[in-house]
Design a protein around this motif. Structure first.
Motif, PDB file in Angstrom:
ATOM      1  N   GLY A 183     -33.141  60.024 -19.324  1.00  0.00           N
ATOM      2  CA  GLY A 183     -32.360  58.815 -19.049  1.00  0.00           C
ATOM      3  C   GLY A 183     -32.933  57.817 -18.073  1.00  0.00           C
ATOM      4  O   GLY A 183     -32.582  56.857 -17.673  1.00  0.00           O
ATOM      5  N   GLU A 184     -34.395  58.238 -18.125  1.00  0.00           N
ATOM      6  CA  GLU A 184     -35.164  57.406 -17.331  1.00  0.00           C
ATOM      7  C   GLU A 184     -35.707  55.937 -18.075  1.00  0.00           C
ATOM      8  O   GLU A 184     -35.932  55.940 -19.120  1.00  0.00           O
ATOM      9  N   PRO A 185     -35.213  54.949 -17.209  1.00  0.00           N
ATOM     10  CA  PRO A 185     -35.553  53.489 -18.152  1.00  0.00           C
ATOM     11  C   PRO A 185     -37.195  53.237 -18.446  1.00  0.00           C
ATOM     12  O   PRO A 185     -37.809  53.884 -17.567  1.00  0.00           O
ATOM     13  N   GLY A 186     -37.283  52.723 -19.236  1.00  0.00           N
ATOM     14  CA  GLY A 186     -38.697  52.440 -19.860  1.00  0.00           C
ATOM     15  C   GLY A 186     -39.517  51.790 -18.772  1.00  0.00           C
ATOM     16  O   GLY A 186     -40.751  52.000 -18.535  1.00  0.00           O
ATOM     17  N   VAL A 187     -38.788  50.530 -18.322  1.00  0.00           N
ATOM     18  CA  VAL A 187     -39.635  49.617 -17.104  1.00  0.00           C
ATOM     19  C   VAL A 187     -40.142  50.702 -15.980  1.00  0.00           C
ATOM     20  O   VAL A 187     -41.285  50.448 -15.362  1.00  0.00           O
ATOM     21  N   ALA A 188     -39.114  51.669 -15.761  1.00  0.00           N
ATOM     22  CA  ALA A 188     -39.502  52.644 -14.581  1.00  0.00           C
ATOM     23  C   ALA A 188     -40.650  53.425 -14.900  1.00  0.00           C
ATOM     24  O   ALA A 188     -41.561  53.795 -13.866  1.00  0.00           O
ATOM     25  N   ILE A 189     -40.706  54.138 -16.036  1.00  0.00           N
ATOM     26  CA  ILE A 189     -41.762  54.742 -16.569  1.00  0.00           C
ATOM     27  C   ILE A 189     -43.110  54.061 -16.538  1.00  0.00           C
ATOM     28  O   ILE A 189     -44.201  54.629 -15.975  1.00  0.00           O
ATOM     29  N   VAL A 190     -42.915  52.850 -17.025  1.00  0.00           N
ATOM     30  CA  VAL A 190     -44.318  52.040 -16.971  1.00  0.00           C
ATOM     31  C   VAL A 190     -44.726  51.710 -15.601  1.00  0.00           C
ATOM     32  O   VAL A 190     -45.809  51.917 -15.461  1.00  0.00           O
ATOM     33  N   LEU A 191     -43.913  51.340 -14.891  1.00  0.00           N
ATOM     34  CA  LEU A 191     -44.307  50.844 -13.242  1.00  0.00           C
ATOM     35  C   LEU A 191     -44.550  52.206 -12.784  1.00  0.00           C
ATOM     36  O   LEU A 191     -45.905  52.003 -11.908  1.00  0.00           O
ATOM     37  N   TRP A 192     -43.904  53.379 -12.653  1.00  0.00           N
ATOM     38  CA  TRP A 192     -44.625  54.413 -11.929  1.00  0.00           C
ATOM     39  C   TRP A 192     -45.874  54.724 -12.260  1.00  0.00           C
ATOM     40  O   TRP A 192     -46.557  55.283 -11.565  1.00  0.00           O
ATOM     41  N   PHE A 193     -46.114  54.551 -13.714  1.00  0.00           N
ATOM     42  CA  PHE A 193     -47.617  54.931 -14.210  1.00  0.00           C
ATOM     43  C   PHE A 193     -48.680  54.105 -13.703  1.00  0.00           C
ATOM     44  O   PHE A 193     -49.637  54.697 -12.937  1.00  0.00           O
ATOM     45  N   ALA A 194     -47.951  52.778 -13.524  1.00  0.00           N
ATOM     46  CA  ALA A 194     -49.176  51.858 -13.006  1.00  0.00           C
ATOM     47  C   ALA A 194     -49.424  52.159 -11.477  1.00  0.00           C
ATOM     48  O   ALA A 194     -50.523  52.102 -10.816  1.00  0.00           O
ATOM     49  N   ILE A 195     -48.201  52.420 -10.732  1.00  0.00           N
ATOM     50  CA  ILE A 195     -48.276  52.548  -9.121  1.00  0.00           C
ATOM     51  C   ILE A 195     -49.022  54.055  -9.006  1.00  0.00           C
ATOM     52  O   ILE A 195     -49.917  53.993  -8.298  1.00  0.00           O
ATOM     53  N   GLY A 196     -48.837  54.897  -9.727  1.00  0.00           N
ATOM     54  CA  GLY A 196     -49.467  56.327  -9.626  1.00  0.00           C
ATOM     55  C   GLY A 196     -50.854  56.152  -9.702  1.00  0.00           C
ATOM     56  O   GLY A 196     -51.606  56.781  -8.964  1.00  0.00           O
ATOM     57  N   CYS A 197     -51.270  55.435 -10.847  1.00  0.00           N
ATOM     58  CA  CYS A 197     -52.641  55.301 -11.151  1.00  0.00           C
ATOM     59  C   CYS A 197     -53.335  54.573  -9.936  1.00  0.00           C
ATOM     60  O   CYS A 197     -54.351  54.874  -9.957  1.00  0.00           O
ATOM     61  N   SER A 198     -52.883  53.680  -9.613  1.00  0.00           N
ATOM     62  CA  SER A 198     -53.494  52.533  -8.496  1.00  0.00           C
ATOM     63  C   SER A 198     -53.697  53.496  -7.448  1.00  0.00           C
ATOM     64  O   SER A 198     -54.835  53.522  -6.877  1.00  0.00           O
ATOM     65  N   ILE A 199     -52.777  54.311  -7.022  1.00  0.00           N
ATOM     66  CA  ILE A 199     -52.984  55.277  -5.694  1.00  0.00           C
ATOM     67  C   ILE A 199     -53.960  56.296  -5.958  1.00  0.00           C
ATOM     68  O   ILE A 199     -54.984  56.380  -5.153  1.00  0.00           O
ATOM     69  N   LEU A 200     -53.877  57.064  -6.851  1.00  0.00           N
ATOM     70  CA  LEU A 200     -54.787  57.976  -7.159  1.00  0.00           C
ATOM     71  C   LEU A 200     -56.330  57.284  -7.329  1.00  0.00           C
ATOM     72  O   LEU A 200     -57.202  57.888  -6.871  1.00  0.00           O
ATOM     73  N   ALA A 201     -56.434  56.478  -8.112  1.00  0.00           N
ATOM     74  CA  ALA A 201     -57.758  55.711  -8.572  1.00  0.00           C
ATOM     75  C   ALA A 201     -58.287  55.033  -7.152  1.00  0.00           C
ATOM     76  O   ALA A 201     -59.532  54.977  -7.111  1.00  0.00           O
ATOM     77  N   LEU A 202     -57.428  54.543  -6.136  1.00  0.00           N
ATOM     78  CA  LEU A 202     -57.865  53.938  -5.211  1.00  0.00           C
ATOM     79  C   LEU A 202     -58.505  55.190  -4.235  1.00  0.00           C
ATOM     80  O   LEU A 202     -59.611  54.791  -3.574  1.00  0.00           O
ATOM     81  N   ALA A 203     -57.932  56.204  -4.296  1.00  0.00           N
ATOM     82  CA  ALA A 203     -58.541  57.474  -3.504  1.00  0.00           C
ATOM     83  C   ALA A 203     -59.880  57.899  -3.893  1.00  0.00           C
ATOM     84  O   ALA A 203     -60.652  58.200  -3.192  1.00  0.00           O
ATOM     85  N   ALA A 204     -59.766  57.945  -5.209  1.00  0.00           N
ATOM     86  CA  ALA A 204     -61.203  58.433  -5.914  1.00  0.00           C
ATOM     87  C   ALA A 204     -62.214  57.281  -5.822  1.00  0.00           C
ATOM     88  O   ALA A 204     -63.388  57.748  -5.779  1.00  0.00           O
TER      89      ALA A 204
END
Length: 298
Positions: A183-204
């Motif tokens: 039941g996760e909304p599509g927009v939540a899946i897309v945004l959490w992916f962008a946010i998660g990638c941004s955080i991890l990529a910034l650290a790396a």
């Protein structure tokens, strides 16, 4: 009264144009990555691709219910989607900097083959002998493209890395399917992916940071904006047109990347590469056709 069939045909035409434009924008983003030629570390490419996509994606929140849509009861599911999607993105970017664009795009189309195989143990789906045979034929096409006898040694390792990336994308798709079933909304899946990638990529990125030149900033901005609009166009295409109509036009990406590679870098698939691409596309289209037939029977 307006003719409903005319409205349907118009919607289908818009859907097809949208998916063709999305495939073109993805190809343009890949060309931007290749143009940077490894001058910017991969972690930074992922960071800016994700960050510059956020301004395009965040305006979708109000229509989806605002910030509360990001509340989730399935953080581990989003973490898995970020992990596998991040691996897929990194390997694709690596491939764009080391291989012809058309080859990377074609190898990326092994994702449906991996997805078909993984759906059996991970999603409990059944795969008949026809789809199983199509998967084997598809991987035969891969052998034509990466055979050591026909591929320069310098190209073999990048090809294997891109293949692993296609496997990672298949795992990401399975993660998305599981989140959707919960039941996760599509927009939540897309945004959490962008946010998660941004955080991890910034650290790396911090240990290997390279300050881009003005021209490189322009290419980085282009990667993020082109990718974000491509995602939106693809979403619109599948919203306006039936998946059975839209999906085959995703393969136009090979046409766009072949043209861009030929015009900008004088790249042209050799005979074995071209044969492998044709086999890969053919097997992918057959799997798609079987999915349509099975969907109708269900």
């Amino acid at each position: 009264m307006p003719d409903p069939s005319l409205a349907l045909r118009a919607a289908r035409r818009r859907a097809i144009m949208a998916i063709l434009a999305a495939a073109l924008l993805f190809a343009v983003a890949a060309a931007f990555v290749k143009t940077l030629g490894g001058a910017i570390p991969l972690a930074q490419l992922v960071l800016f691709r994700s960050l510059f996509a956020l301004p395009v994606l965040l305006p979708m929140l109000p229509a989806a219910g605002g910030w509360k849509v990001l509340r989730t009861r399935h953080p581990l599911g989003h973490a898995a989607r970020v992990f596998w999607g991040l691996l897929g993105m990194i390997t694709a970017f690596y491939g764009y900097t080391t291989l012809p664009l058309a080859n990377v795009t074609a190898l990326g189309f092994t994702m449906p083959l991996f997805l078909t195989l993984l759906a059996v143990p991970l999603l409990g789906e059944r795969v008949g002998w026809r789809r199983g045979l199509a998967v084997l034929v598809g991987f035969l096409g891969v052998l034509f493209m990466v055979s050591p006898g026909d591929t320069e040694a310098a190209d073999l390792w990048p090809s294997l890395v891109v293949l692993f990336g296609a496997f990672a994308w298949a795992m990401a798709m399975i993660s998305i399917r599981r989140l959707g079933e919960k039941g996760e909304p599509g927009v939540a899946i897309v945004l959490w992916f962008a946010i998660g990638c941004s955080i991890l990529a910034l650290a790396a990125s911090i240990p290997v940071w390279v300050w881009p030149s003005p021209t490189q900033w322009a290419f980085l901005l282009g990667i993020g904006i082109a990718s974000a609009f491509a995602q939106l166009l693809m979403t619109e295409a599948y919203r306006k047109g039936e998946p059975t109509l839209v999906a085959p036009f995703e393969y136009s990406g090979i046409v766009w990347t072949t043209l861009l590679g030929a015009v900008i870098w004088a790249e042209a698939p050799d005979g074995w590469d071209a044969l492998g691409i044709l086999i890969l596309v053919g097997s992918g289209l057959y799997i798609w056709r079987r999915e349509v037939q099975l969907g109708i029977k269900r």
